[in-house]
Design a protein around this motif. Structure first.
Motif, PDB file in Angstrom:
ATOM      1  N   ARG A 224       0.852  -1.189   0.000  1.00 14.43           N
ATOM      2  CA  ARG A 224       0.000   0.000   0.000  1.00 14.43           C
ATOM      3  C   ARG A 224       0.885   1.236   0.000  1.00 14.43           C
ATOM      4  N   GLU A 225       0.392   2.313  -0.587  1.00 14.48           N
ATOM      5  CA  GLU A 225       1.089   3.595  -0.550  1.00 14.48           C
ATOM      6  C   GLU A 225       0.274   4.594   0.267  1.00 14.48           C
ATOM      7  N   GLN A 226       0.991   5.484   0.980  1.00 14.51           N
ATOM      8  CA  GLN A 226       0.365   6.553   1.733  1.00 14.51           C
ATOM      9  C   GLN A 226       0.949   7.886   1.281  1.00 14.51           C
ATOM     10  N   VAL A 227       0.104   8.899   1.181  1.00 17.55           N
ATOM     11  CA  VAL A 227       0.568  10.232   0.805  1.00 17.55           C
ATOM     12  C   VAL A 227       1.082  10.914   2.073  1.00 17.55           C
ATOM     13  N   PHE A 228       2.308  10.587   2.414  1.00 16.83           N
ATOM     14  CA  PHE A 228       2.946  11.146   3.603  1.00 16.83           C
ATOM     15  C   PHE A 228       4.437  10.866   3.493  1.00 16.83           C
ATOM     16  N   GLY A 229       5.262  11.855   3.863  1.00 14.77           N
ATOM     17  CA  GLY A 229       6.702  11.637   3.781  1.00 14.77           C
ATOM     18  C   GLY A 229       7.491  12.819   4.285  1.00 14.77           C
ATOM     19  N   GLY A 230       8.755  12.868   3.890  1.00 12.72           N
ATOM     20  CA  GLY A 230       9.663  13.885   4.397  1.00 12.72           C
ATOM     21  C   GLY A 230       9.273  15.297   4.027  1.00 12.72           C
ATOM     22  N   ALA A 231       8.480  15.465   2.955  1.00 12.28           N
ATOM     23  CA  ALA A 231       8.050  16.810   2.575  1.00 12.28           C
ATOM     24  C   ALA A 231       7.192  17.446   3.661  1.00 12.28           C
ATOM     25  N   GLN A 232       6.468  16.619   4.430  1.00 11.32           N
ATOM     26  CA  GLN A 232       5.661  17.164   5.523  1.00 11.32           C
ATOM     27  C   GLN A 232       6.541  17.783   6.606  1.00 11.32           C
ATOM     28  N   LEU A 233       7.728  17.203   6.815  1.00 10.61           N
ATOM     29  CA  LEU A 233       8.660  17.784   7.776  1.00 10.61           C
ATOM     30  C   LEU A 233       9.124  19.155   7.296  1.00 10.61           C
ATOM     31  N   THR A 234       9.379  19.290   6.012  1.00  8.73           N
ATOM     32  CA  THR A 234       9.758  20.580   5.441  1.00  8.73           C
ATOM     33  C   THR A 234       8.646  21.602   5.644  1.00  8.73           C
ATOM     34  N   GLN A 235       7.402  21.180   5.414  1.00  7.88           N
ATOM     35  CA  GLN A 235       6.273  22.088   5.579  1.00  7.88           C
ATOM     36  C   GLN A 235       6.114  22.526   7.040  1.00  7.88           C
ATOM     37  N   MET A 236       6.305  21.583   7.965  1.00 10.71           N
ATOM     38  CA  MET A 236       6.214  21.928   9.386  1.00 10.71           C
ATOM     39  C   MET A 236       7.320  22.909   9.775  1.00 10.71           C
ATOM     40  N   LEU A 237       8.496  22.702   9.235  1.00 12.75           N
ATOM     41  CA  LEU A 237       9.627  23.583   9.517  1.00 12.75           C
ATOM     42  C   LEU A 237       9.349  24.995   8.993  1.00 12.75           C
ATOM     43  N   ALA A 238       8.820  25.077   7.787  1.00 13.02           N
ATOM     44  CA  ALA A 238       8.498  26.374   7.195  1.00 13.02           C
ATOM     45  C   ALA A 238       7.418  27.088   8.003  1.00 13.02           C
ATOM     46  N   HIS A 239       6.395  26.357   8.403  1.00 11.24           N
ATOM     47  CA  HIS A 239       5.289  26.953   9.157  1.00 11.24           C
ATOM     48  C   HIS A 239       5.744  27.438  10.535  1.00 11.24           C
ATOM     49  N   GLN A 240       6.572  26.655  11.197  1.00 12.36           N
ATOM     50  CA  GLN A 240       7.012  26.986  12.555  1.00 12.36           C
ATOM     51  C   GLN A 240       7.865  28.249  12.598  1.00 12.36           C
ATOM     52  N   TYR A 241       8.726  28.411  11.587  1.00 20.32           N
ATOM     53  CA  TYR A 241       9.708  29.501  11.657  1.00 20.32           C
ATOM     54  C   TYR A 241       9.523  30.572  10.576  1.00 20.32           C
ATOM     55  N   GLY A 242       8.465  30.458   9.787  1.00 21.65           N
ATOM     56  CA  GLY A 242       8.206  31.474   8.780  1.00 21.65           C
ATOM     57  C   GLY A 242       9.134  31.417   7.585  1.00 21.65           C
ATOM     58  N   PHE A 243       9.765  30.264   7.344  1.00 23.65           N
ATOM     59  CA  PHE A 243      10.616  30.089   6.169  1.00 23.65           C
ATOM     60  C   PHE A 243       9.750  29.838   4.937  1.00 23.65           C
ATOM     61  N   THR A 244      10.296  30.111   3.761  1.00 21.99           N
ATOM     62  CA  THR A 244       9.690  29.589   2.537  1.00 21.99           C
ATOM     63  C   THR A 244      10.000  28.099   2.482  1.00 21.99           C
ATOM     64  N   LEU A 245       9.270  27.381   1.633  1.00 15.20           N
ATOM     65  CA  LEU A 245       9.539  25.945   1.503  1.00 15.20           C
ATOM     66  C   LEU A 245      10.963  25.708   1.007  1.00 15.20           C
ATOM     67  N   GLN A 246      11.453  26.574   0.117  1.00 12.13           N
ATOM     68  CA  GLN A 246      12.817  26.420  -0.390  1.00 12.13           C
ATOM     69  C   GLN A 246      13.837  26.637   0.731  1.00 12.13           C
ATOM     70  N   GLU A 247      13.590  27.647   1.566  1.00 15.20           N
ATOM     71  CA  GLU A 247      14.492  27.903   2.696  1.00 15.20           C
ATOM     72  C   GLU A 247      14.459  26.749   3.694  1.00 15.20           C
ATOM     73  N   ALA A 248      13.265  26.253   3.972  1.00 16.02           N
ATOM     74  CA  ALA A 248      13.129  25.147   4.927  1.00 16.02           C
ATOM     75  C   ALA A 248      13.838  23.897   4.429  1.00 16.02           C
ATOM     76  N   GLU A 249      13.682  23.593   3.150  1.00 14.61           N
ATOM     77  CA  GLU A 249      14.344  22.415   2.580  1.00 14.61           C
ATOM     78  C   GLU A 249      15.859  22.576   2.640  1.00 14.61           C
ATOM     79  N   ALA A 250      16.361  23.782   2.324  1.00 12.55           N
ATOM     80  CA  ALA A 250      17.802  24.026   2.358  1.00 12.55           C
ATOM     81  C   ALA A 250      18.352  23.872   3.773  1.00 12.55           C
ATOM     82  N   LYS A 251      17.637  24.378   4.763  1.00 17.96           N
ATOM     83  CA  LYS A 251      18.095  24.270   6.144  1.00 17.96           C
ATOM     84  C   LYS A 251      18.033  22.822   6.638  1.00 17.96           C
ATOM     85  N   LYS A 252      17.004  22.096   6.191  1.00 22.41           N
ATOM     86  CA  LYS A 252      16.899  20.684   6.586  1.00 22.41           C
ATOM     87  C   LYS A 252      18.070  19.881   6.029  1.00 22.41           C
TER      88      LYS A 252
END
Length: 360
Positions: A224-252
Motif C-alpha cells: 500500500r502507498e500513503q501520501v505522507f513523507g519527508g516533505a511534511q517535515l519541510t512544511q512543518m519547519l516552514a510553518h514553525q519559523y516562517g521560512f519559505t519551503l525552499q528555505e526550509a528544505e535548504a536548512k533541513k
C-alpha cells in the motif's frame, strides 16, 4: 533493440550498477562478490534533486535530472556502463496468474498476452510487457505461478533516455518495490531467529509518498502507498519559523536548524510518522488473516530521524529498526564509510537493483 520490461527478470553479465531515480534524489550502487562469497560494496553515490523535477513518477525537468545522473555517475567513479533501473510501482501493472506448467515458451507468451488484455486498460502496442515463472503453484501441482508486469512504453523510454544521456547502457528495467524487497530479504535472513515464516513490514519513507510492503519469505502479503513523507517535515519547519519551503528544505539538508527544532518540529513529526505506520499496519491486519509482524524495517531519507524506531515500536508494539542495505558486506576502499552510515537507508532500492547482477 528497444528496452522494455522484457529484460526485467534476466540474468545480467557483470559489471552492473543499480541506479535509483526517485522524486528527491539519484542513488547509484555497484556491488561485487568478495573472496568470502559475500557481497562487497564497490561504489555508491547520491545526488539530491529539486522537489519539482520529478512528480508522480513523471520526469518534469528531463535536462536537469539527466545532468544529475551524469554528476552521480562521475561522483561514483564507476567504470561500469550497464545499468539496472526501476519504474515506480504506481506506473506498473502487475498481476500473478496461473498457467499450465507444460507450456513451451512461445505458448506461454501467447497465454500471457491473452491474460494481460484483461488487466491492462490500454493497447498492448503501447506497453512494455514482461513475465516471469515464479514456480509451482500451491493450488495445483500441474500449474505454475506466473507474474506479469506492464508499463506504458513512453515511461520506460524516459528512464532509458536518462541512462543514455549519462553514457550508460540500460540493461535491466525493474520495479522499485521489487528491487527494495530483494535487498530487504537479504537483511531478513540476517535477523536472529529468522526463518521462512518470519513476517516483515517494510516502510519506505519517501519525500511525498511512503510505501508499505509486508512479506513472508518470497510471498508478498500486502502492499500500500500513503501520501505522507519527508516533505511534511519541510512544511512543518516552514510553518514553525516562517521560512519559505525552499528555505526550509535548504536548512533541513544543511542541518542549520533553530535551537528548538528538535522539540518544536522534529518530535511532533516523528510522533505523527509513527502513528501513520501504526495506522497502516492496522489496515493490513483488518484486510488480511494476519494479526502480527515479526519485524518492521524503515528505509528512505526520513528513516534515520532521531527517535523514530523507538516511536514506531511504542506505537505498534512490534520491533522496529532502520535498514542498512550494506549490512554484512565488505566495504570497498573507495566508499566514504562515515557518509555512508548516514545515507544508507536511502540506498535500499539502488542496492536491490545492483543485486540484479547476481540474481535474475
Amino acid at each position: 533493440m528497444a528496452l522494455g520490461l522484457t529484460s526485467l527478470f534476466s540474468q545480467q553479465p557483470a559489471p552492473l550498477i543499480g541506479l535509483d531515480v526517485s522524486s528527491s534524489s539519484i542513488k547509484l550502487v555497484e556491488l561485487d562478490r568478495g573472496r568470502s562469497g559475500e557481497f562487497e560494496l564497490e561504489r555508491c553515490a547520491l545526488e539530491l534533486l529539486e522537489p519539482d523535477w520529478i512528480a508522480d513518477g513523471d520526469i518534469k525537468n528531463f535536462d536537469a535530472v539527466a545532468e544529475a545522473v551524469r554528476r552521480t555517475v562521475k561522483k561514483s567513479r564507476t567504470k561500469a556502463r550497464n545499468v539496472a533501473m526501476a519504474m515506480p510501482a504506481s506506473v506498473v501493472i502487475s498481476k500473478k496468474i496461473v498457467l499450465p506448467r507444460d507450456l513451451n515458451e512461445r505458448e506461454m507468451e501467447v497465454q500471457v498476452e491473452m491474460e494481460a488484455n484483461q488487466y491492462i486498460p490500454f493497447s498492448l502496442d503501447e506497453v512494455s510487457l514482461d513475465f516471469c515463472v515464479m514456480g509451482p503453484s500451491r493450488a495445483s501441482p500441474d500449474d505454475v505461478d506466473v507474474m506479469i508486469a506492464a508499463s506504458r512504453r513512453e515511461k520506460v523510454e524516459d528512464r532509458q533516455a536518462l541512462a543514455e544521456a549519462a553514457g550508460l547502457v540500460p540493461t535491466v528495467m525493474d520495479v522499485e518495490t521489487w528491487a527494495a524487497r530483494l535487498a530487504a530479504q537479504r537483511l531478513v535472513r540476517m535477523l536472529p531467529d529468522a526463518d521462512e515464516e518470519t513476517v516483515v513490514a517494510l516502510f519506505e519513507l519517501g519525500a511525498n509518498v511512503s510505501g508499505m510492503q509486508v512479506f513472508r519469505g518470497e510471498t508478498m502479503l500486502y502492499e500500500r502507498e500513503q501520501v505522507f513523507g519527508g516533505a511534511q517535515l519541510t512544511q512543518m519547519l516552514a510553518h514553525q519559523y516562517g521560512f519559505t519551503l525552499q528555505e526550509a528544505e535548504a536548512k533541513k539538508r544543511s542541518g542549520e536548524l533553530p535551537p528548538d527544532y528538535g522539540s518544536a518540529v522534529l518530535q511532533p513529526f516523528v510522533t505523527t510518522l509513527a502513528e501513520q505506520v501504526d495506522s497502516a499496519l492496522k489496515l493490513f491486519f483488518s484486510s488480511t488473516p494476519n494479526n502480527r509482524v515479526d519485524q518492521i524495517f524503515l528505509a528512505g531519507g526520513s528513516a534515520g530521524l532521531t527517535g523514530l524506531p523507538a516511536a514506531v515500536t511504542q506505537a505498534t508494539s512490534f520491533p522496529c529498526g532502520v535498514v542498512d542495505p550494506f549490512g554484512g558486506m565488505d566495504i570497498g576502499r573507495g566508499v566514504r564509510a562515515r557518509q555512508l552510515e548516514r545515507q544508507a537507508p536511502s540506498y535500499l532500492t539502488a542496492c536491490g537493483l545492483a543485486m540484479r547482477r547476481f540474481y535474475p
